[in-house]
Design a protein around this motif. Structure first.
Motif, PDB file in Angstrom:
ATOM      1  N   VAL A 398       0.800  -1.258   0.102  1.00 18.62           N
ATOM      2  CA  VAL A 398       0.015  -0.001  -0.009  1.00 18.62           C
ATOM      3  C   VAL A 398       0.933   1.171  -0.021  1.00 18.62           C
ATOM      4  N   GLY A 399       2.352   1.171  -0.016  1.00 19.79           N
ATOM      5  CA  GLY A 399       3.080   2.341  -0.302  1.00 19.79           C
ATOM      6  C   GLY A 399       3.399   3.114   1.114  1.00 19.79           C
ATOM      7  N   GLY A 400       3.970   2.502   2.032  1.00 25.16           N
ATOM      8  CA  GLY A 400       4.235   3.086   3.404  1.00 25.16           C
ATOM      9  C   GLY A 400       2.954   3.760   3.921  1.00 25.16           C
ATOM     10  N   ALA A 401       1.717   3.282   3.999  1.00 29.53           N
ATOM     11  CA  ALA A 401       0.739   3.681   5.030  1.00 29.53           C
ATOM     12  C   ALA A 401       0.981   3.333   6.044  1.00 29.53           C
ATOM     13  N   ALA A 402       1.592   2.382   6.728  1.00 29.68           N
ATOM     14  CA  ALA A 402       1.706   2.037   8.019  1.00 29.68           C
ATOM     15  C   ALA A 402       2.720   2.888   8.693  1.00 29.68           C
ATOM     16  N   ALA A 403       3.652   3.693   8.053  1.00 28.13           N
ATOM     17  CA  ALA A 403       4.605   4.407   8.711  1.00 28.13           C
ATOM     18  C   ALA A 403       3.811   5.673   8.747  1.00 28.13           C
ATOM     19  N   ALA A 404       2.658   5.929   8.335  1.00 27.09           N
ATOM     20  CA  ALA A 404       2.106   7.518   8.189  1.00 27.09           C
ATOM     21  C   ALA A 404       1.037   7.655   9.355  1.00 27.09           C
ATOM     22  N   VAL A 405       0.716   6.770  10.098  1.00 31.98           N
ATOM     23  CA  VAL A 405      -0.280   6.866  10.757  1.00 31.98           C
ATOM     24  C   VAL A 405      -0.038   6.945  12.311  1.00 31.98           C
ATOM     25  N   ASP A 406      -0.560   7.421  13.209  1.00 35.83           N
ATOM     26  CA  ASP A 406      -0.481   7.379  14.510  1.00 35.83           C
ATOM     27  C   ASP A 406      -0.201   5.989  15.054  1.00 35.83           C
ATOM     28  N   PRO A 407       0.937   5.824  15.718  1.00 37.37           N
ATOM     29  CA  PRO A 407       1.131   4.526  16.475  1.00 37.37           C
ATOM     30  C   PRO A 407       0.219   4.080  17.418  1.00 37.37           C
ATOM     31  N   ASP A 408      -0.479   5.018  18.127  1.00 36.54           N
ATOM     32  CA  ASP A 408      -1.557   4.399  19.096  1.00 36.54           C
ATOM     33  C   ASP A 408      -2.751   3.903  18.595  1.00 36.54           C
ATOM     34  N   HIS A 417      -4.640   0.536   7.084  1.00 34.05           N
ATOM     35  CA  HIS A 417      -5.187   0.888   5.603  1.00 34.05           C
ATOM     36  C   HIS A 417      -6.541   1.738   5.853  1.00 34.05           C
ATOM     37  N   ILE A 418      -7.387   1.381   6.793  1.00 34.44           N
ATOM     38  CA  ILE A 418      -8.554   2.315   7.030  1.00 34.44           C
ATOM     39  C   ILE A 418      -8.207   3.714   7.378  1.00 34.44           C
ATOM     40  N   ALA A 419      -7.546   3.626   8.419  1.00 36.28           N
ATOM     41  CA  ALA A 419      -6.874   4.956   8.974  1.00 36.28           C
ATOM     42  C   ALA A 419      -6.353   5.624   7.896  1.00 36.28           C
ATOM     43  N   TRP A 420      -5.404   5.296   7.006  1.00 42.10           N
ATOM     44  CA  TRP A 420      -4.707   5.855   5.969  1.00 42.10           C
ATOM     45  C   TRP A 420      -6.031   6.446   5.331  1.00 42.10           C
ATOM     46  N   ILE A 421      -6.974   5.741   4.599  1.00 38.95           N
ATOM     47  CA  ILE A 421      -7.875   6.238   4.006  1.00 38.95           C
ATOM     48  C   ILE A 421      -8.504   7.481   4.622  1.00 38.95           C
ATOM     49  N   MET A 422      -8.822   7.426   6.001  1.00 40.29           N
ATOM     50  CA  MET A 422      -9.452   8.511   6.507  1.00 40.29           C
ATOM     51  C   MET A 422      -8.548   9.741   6.528  1.00 40.29           C
ATOM     52  N   ASP A 423      -7.360   9.366   6.691  1.00 39.12           N
ATOM     53  CA  ASP A 423      -6.383  10.692   6.710  1.00 39.12           C
ATOM     54  C   ASP A 423      -6.586  11.440   5.202  1.00 39.12           C
ATOM     55  N   VAL A 424      -6.381  10.547   4.096  1.00 42.27           N
ATOM     56  CA  VAL A 424      -6.620  11.124   2.857  1.00 42.27           C
ATOM     57  C   VAL A 424      -7.893  11.858   2.470  1.00 42.27           C
ATOM     58  N   LEU A 425      -8.960  11.150   3.095  1.00 45.95           N
ATOM     59  CA  LEU A 425     -10.278  12.079   3.080  1.00 45.95           C
ATOM     60  C   LEU A 425     -10.172  13.322   4.008  1.00 45.95           C
ATOM     61  N   HIS A 426      -9.527  13.211   4.994  1.00 47.16           N
ATOM     62  CA  HIS A 426      -9.283  14.522   5.839  1.00 47.16           C
ATOM     63  C   HIS A 426      -8.675  15.534   4.969  1.00 47.16           C
ATOM     64  N   LYS A 427      -7.884  15.298   4.684  1.00 47.06           N
ATOM     65  CA  LYS A 427      -6.970  16.188   3.720  1.00 47.06           C
ATOM     66  C   LYS A 427      -7.785  16.747   2.638  1.00 47.06           C
ATOM     67  N   ASN A 428      -8.556  15.825   1.951  1.00 45.28           N
ATOM     68  CA  ASN A 428      -9.584  16.383   0.699  1.00 45.28           C
ATOM     69  C   ASN A 428     -10.473  17.128   1.272  1.00 45.28           C
ATOM     70  N   LEU A 429     -10.902  16.963   2.355  1.00 41.95           N
ATOM     71  CA  LEU A 429     -12.136  18.000   2.899  1.00 41.95           C
ATOM     72  C   LEU A 429     -11.498  19.065   3.211  1.00 41.95           C
ATOM     73  N   ASP A 430     -10.285  19.212   3.873  1.00 45.36           N
ATOM     74  CA  ASP A 430      -9.572  20.311   4.187  1.00 45.36           C
ATOM     75  C   ASP A 430      -9.334  21.300   2.939  1.00 45.36           C
ATOM     76  N   ILE A 431      -8.885  20.580   1.869  1.00 44.74           N
ATOM     77  CA  ILE A 431      -8.927  21.347   0.563  1.00 44.74           C
ATOM     78  C   ILE A 431     -10.248  22.010   0.141  1.00 44.74           C
ATOM     79  N   LYS A 432     -11.176  21.080   0.100  1.00 47.98           N
ATOM     80  CA  LYS A 432     -12.326  21.549  -0.414  1.00 47.98           C
ATOM     81  C   LYS A 432     -12.895  22.668   0.639  1.00 47.98           C
ATOM     82  N   SER A 433     -12.692  22.668   1.773  1.00 46.92           N
ATOM     83  CA  SER A 433     -12.994  24.060   2.676  1.00 46.92           C
ATOM     84  C   SER A 433     -12.458  25.080   2.201  1.00 46.92           C
ATOM     85  N   LYS A 434     -11.602  25.464   1.601  1.00 49.37           N
ATOM     86  CA  LYS A 434     -10.703  26.432   1.111  1.00 49.37           C
ATOM     87  C   LYS A 434     -11.620  27.185  -0.029  1.00 49.37           C
TER      88      LYS A 434
END
Length: 595
Positions: A398-408, A417-434
Motif C-alpha cells: 500500500v505504499g508506506g501507509a503503515a509508517a504514516a499513521v499514529d502508532p497509538d 489501511h482504513i486509518a490511512w484512507i481516513m487521513d486522505v479523506l480529511h486532507k481532501n475535505l480540508d482542501i475543499k473547505s478553502k
C-alpha cells in the motif's frame, strides 16, 4: 444367448514357419510341418477373439459373452508375455501382438459405451445424488433415471454434501474389469484417454446446465460491470458445484474404475475435469485483472471467499502429482483475487484524491465524497474478517501507509489501511473547505463532515478498527472547528457589545447607540446568511446555537439594560431587536432549506 464356441470359424492368422530341421524332416517324409503348442494357442485365441471383435452389438449386453471374452483376453495377454519373454519366435509374437491390438480396440469401444450408455449393456440400477456416498438406488435428479438421456446431467443444488454416482455399481465393476485388462496389456494410457473423453461430455454438460459460459479475458474486460455482476452471481454457485460436488464425484468414480491401476486413474481424472476447471478459474483471473473500481469490491470479496473456503477440501481430491497443477491454479486465483481486493482499496484512495475541489457542498453541508467513502467503508466492514486476511497477506504494497499513521491506533493491516484512507479523506475535505470565501462557512463545512464521519465510525465496526483514540482525536477536531466558527463569526459581535470593564463607570449614551447600530448591522447580515446554512446533525446544531447564545446574549442584554437606564436619549429609537428577538433568531440559524 451366450456366445457358443460352435459358431462358424472366422479366418485365422497364418502360422509362422516351423524350425528348419523340422521342415526338412517333414518334407522328406511327405508330411506338413509340426505345429507347436504356442502356435495352437494363438490360433485358438484368434478364432475365439475374432468372433467377439466382429460382433455388431455390445459384448457386455450379455454377461456370459463378457466373461468369455475377458477370459480369452487374459489368455492372450499371458501368451504375448510368454512369447516376449522367450524371444525365439518373433513372427508368432508379432501376430499375437496384432491380435492383441484388435482386441484392445474392441475393449475401448466397450469401455466407452459402458460409460456413456450404461443402459445399453447389462441392466444396472440408475445412479443419482447421494448424501452418504452409498450405492443404494436413487433416481438421478428425481426423474425416471438417466436412461432417457444419452448422458446423465448433474443439476444445480444448494447442498454441497452430496455425491453424484453417474454409474451403477454393476457398470463400475464392468469398466474396472476392462480397465485392468487394458493396463495389463500395456494400453493403460489409451484406456485413460478413452475414459477421460467419455466423462468429459458429462462434465461439460453439467457445467453448461449451471448457466456458466466460457468467457475470454478480453470479453470480460470489455463487458460492463452490470453484465459482470450477473456473471459473477452465476459463477460463485457454479464454482462451488463443480469443485465441491462434480469434481470430487469424478475423483470417486475414477478411483473405483481404476482401483489399483495407478497412475492411469490419476491421468484419466485430470484429463476429464481439467478443461471445465480451468474455464472457471480463468474467469476469476479475468475479473482479478480487470478494472479495480471501488464498486467492484463486494463481488470480488464474494469470489475470493468462495475460492478460499474451498481450498482445504481440495487436498484429498488433488492429492496426486498429476492433479497438483490444478490445485495450484485454484490457489493462484485465490491469491490474484486477494491482490485485486487490495488494489481496489488503493483505487479508493486515488478516487478520494482525484475528487475535484471545485464544487462545494451547498450551505456547508455534508459533501458527497464523505457520504460515499463512509458508507463504502461501513459496508466493507461487513467482510472485515476477509479483508483483515487479505491485508495481512502483503500490506507493504500500500505504499508506506503503515509508517504514516499514529502508532497509538489499532495495528492490524486493515485498521492501518482504513486509518490511512481516513487521513486522505480529511486532507481532501480540508482542501475543499478553502473553496468557501467565507471562513465561517468553511468551519461549518468541516464541522458537518467531521460529525458525519464520527457518526458512521461509531455506528459500525469502523469504531473497532480505528479505536477510541482515533475517535477522540476526530471529536477534538470538530470541537476546534466549532470554536473557530465562534471566533470568526461572533468575535466582532461580542466585541462591539462590550460596555466597559473593571474600573470603568460605563459608556456615554452616544457610544452605546453607536455600538447598537453596529450590532444591528452585523447581526442582520449574519442571520440573513447563516440561516441559509445547514448543520445536518441535530445535536451539533443545538450545541452550536447554544454556544452562540452563550456568547451573545449576556453582553447584548447588558447593553440594552445600560441603554434603557441612561437618561440621555430615547432608547426605543435604536433598539431594533429585543433580547427575545435575538434569542429567537439564533434558534433559527443553520436550518437551510428547512427554514
Amino acid at each position: 444367448m451366450p456366445f457358443q464356441h460352435s459358431m462358424p470359424e472366422s479366418p485365422t492368422l497364418p502360422l509362422p514357419p516351423p524350425p528348419a530341421a523340422a521342415v526338412s524332416a517333414a518334407a522328406a517324409a511327405g508330411r506338413p510341418p509340426p505345429v507347436t503348442s504356442m502356435e495352437r494357442t494363438v490360433r485358438t485365441l484368434d478364432r475365439q477373439i475374432s468372433q467377439f471383435v466382429a460382433m455388431d452389438r455390445l459384448i457386455w449386453a450379455d454377461s456370459a459373452d463378457a466373461d468369455a471374452f475377458l477370459e480369452a483376453v487374459d489368455d492372450l495377454i499371458g501368451t504375448v508375455q510368454e512369447l516376449e519373454a522367450a524371444g525365439t519366435n518373433r513372427g508368432l509374437f508379432d501376430r499375437a501382438e496384432e491380435l492383441l491390438s484388435r482386441c484392445m480396440a474392441r475393449l475401448e469401444e466397450e469401455f466407452r459405451a459402458l460409460i456413456e450408455r450404461p443402459d445399453d449393456a447389462v441392466p444396472a440400477a440408475p445412479g443419482g445424488f447421494r448424501s452418504d456416498g452409498s450405492d443404494d438406488e436413487e433416481d438421478f435428479g428425481g426423474g425416471d433415471g438417466y436412461g432417457d438421456e444419452p448422458i446423465p446431467i448433474a443439476k444445480p443444488v444448494t447442498d454441497y454434501d452430496v455425491v453424484i454416482d453417474a454409474l451403477s455399481p454393476g457398470s463400475v465393476a464392468n469398466v474396472h474389469q476392462i480397465a485392468r485388462r487394458m493396463v495389463d496389456a500395456g494400453f493403460g494410457r489409451e484406456c485413460a484417454e478413452v475414459y477421460a473423453a467419455a466423462r468429459r461430455g458429462f462434465v461439460d454438460e453439467s457445467v453448461a446446465r449451471l448457466g456458466v459460459r466460457p468467457r475470454t479475458a478480453e470479453e470480460v474486460h470489455a463487458s460492463s460491470w452490470e453484465e459482470l455482476e450477473f456473471d459473477i452471481a452465476r459463477w460463485i454457485p457454479a464454482f462451488n458445484m463443480v469443485f465441491r460436488i462434480l469434481i470430487p464425484s469424478e475423483r470417486r468414480l475414477c478411483d473405483r474404475v481404476f482401483d489399483g491401476l495407478a497412475p492411469f486413474g490419476d491421468l484419466a481424472f485430470v484429463a476429464a475435469v481439467r478443461t471445465q476447471a480451468l474455464q472457471l478459474i480463468s474467469f476469476g483471473d479475468a475479473i482479478s485483472s480487470s478494472s479495480r473500481a471501488p464498486e467492484r469490491l463486494f463481488r470480488v470479496v464474494d469470489m475470493y471467499e468462495a475460492v478460499r473456503d474451498l481450498l482445504p477440501d481440495l487436498d484429498p481430491v488433488f492429492a496426486d502429482p498429476y492433479s497438483a497443477a490444478l490445485r495450484a491454479e485454484v490457489t493462484a486465483v485465490c491469491n490474484t483475487l486477494g491482490s485485486s481486493i487490495k488494489g481496489i482499496f488503493m483505487e479508493l484512495e486515488n478516487l478520494i484524491r482525484r475528487d475535484p475541489a471545485r464544487v462545494a457542498a451547498q450551505g456547508g453541508g455534508i459533501h458527497p465524497i464523505t457520504r460515499y467513502v463512509m458508507n463504502y467503508l461501513r459496508a466493507a466492514c461487513g467482510s472485515r474478517q476477509t479483508l483483515e486476511e487479505v491485508m495481512e497477506g502483503d500490506f507493504g504494497a500500500v505504499g508506506g501507509a503503515a509508517a504514516a499513521v499514529d502508532p497509538d491506533r489499532p495495528t492490524s493491516s486493515l485498521a492501518v489501511h482504513i486509518a490511512w484512507i481516513m487521513d486522505v479523506l480529511h486532507k481532501n475535505l480540508d482542501i475543499k473547505s478553502k473553496i468557501y470565501r467565507d471562513p465561517s462557512l468553511a468551519c461549518v463545512f468541516l464541522m458537518n463532515n467531521g460529525k458525519y464521519i464520527i457518526q458512521k465510525v461509531n455506528d459500525s465496526e469502523l469504531g473497532v478498527l480505528l479505536g477510541d483514540e482515533w475517535i477522540k482525536q476526530m471529536t477534538n477536531r470538530v470541537r476546534r472547528w466549532s470554536m473557530d466558527y465562534q471566533r470568526v463569526t461572533w468575535g466582532k459581535v461580542t466585541t462591539v457589545l462590550q460596555t466597559g470593564g473593571p474600573g470603568v463607570g460605563g459608556l456615554p449614551a452616544t457610544a452605546m447607540k453607536q455600538k447598537l447600530r453596529m450590532f444591528n448591522t452585523y447581526f442582520q447580515e449574519i442571520y440573513e446568511v447563516q440561516s441559509e446554512w445547514v448543520i445536518a446533525d441535530e445535536q451539533l446544531r443545538v450545541d452550536v446555537r447554544a454556544a452562540v447564545a452563550e456568547a451573545v446574549m449576556p453582553v447584548y442584554t447588558a447593553l440594552i439594560s445600560r441603554l434603557k437606564s441612561s437618561p440621555e436619549a430615547r432608547h426605543d429609537l435604536y433598539i431594533k431587536y429585543t433580547p427575545e428577538d435575538v434569542e429567537a433568531c439564533i434558534q433559527h440559524l443553520f436550518e437551510g432549506a428547512a427554514k
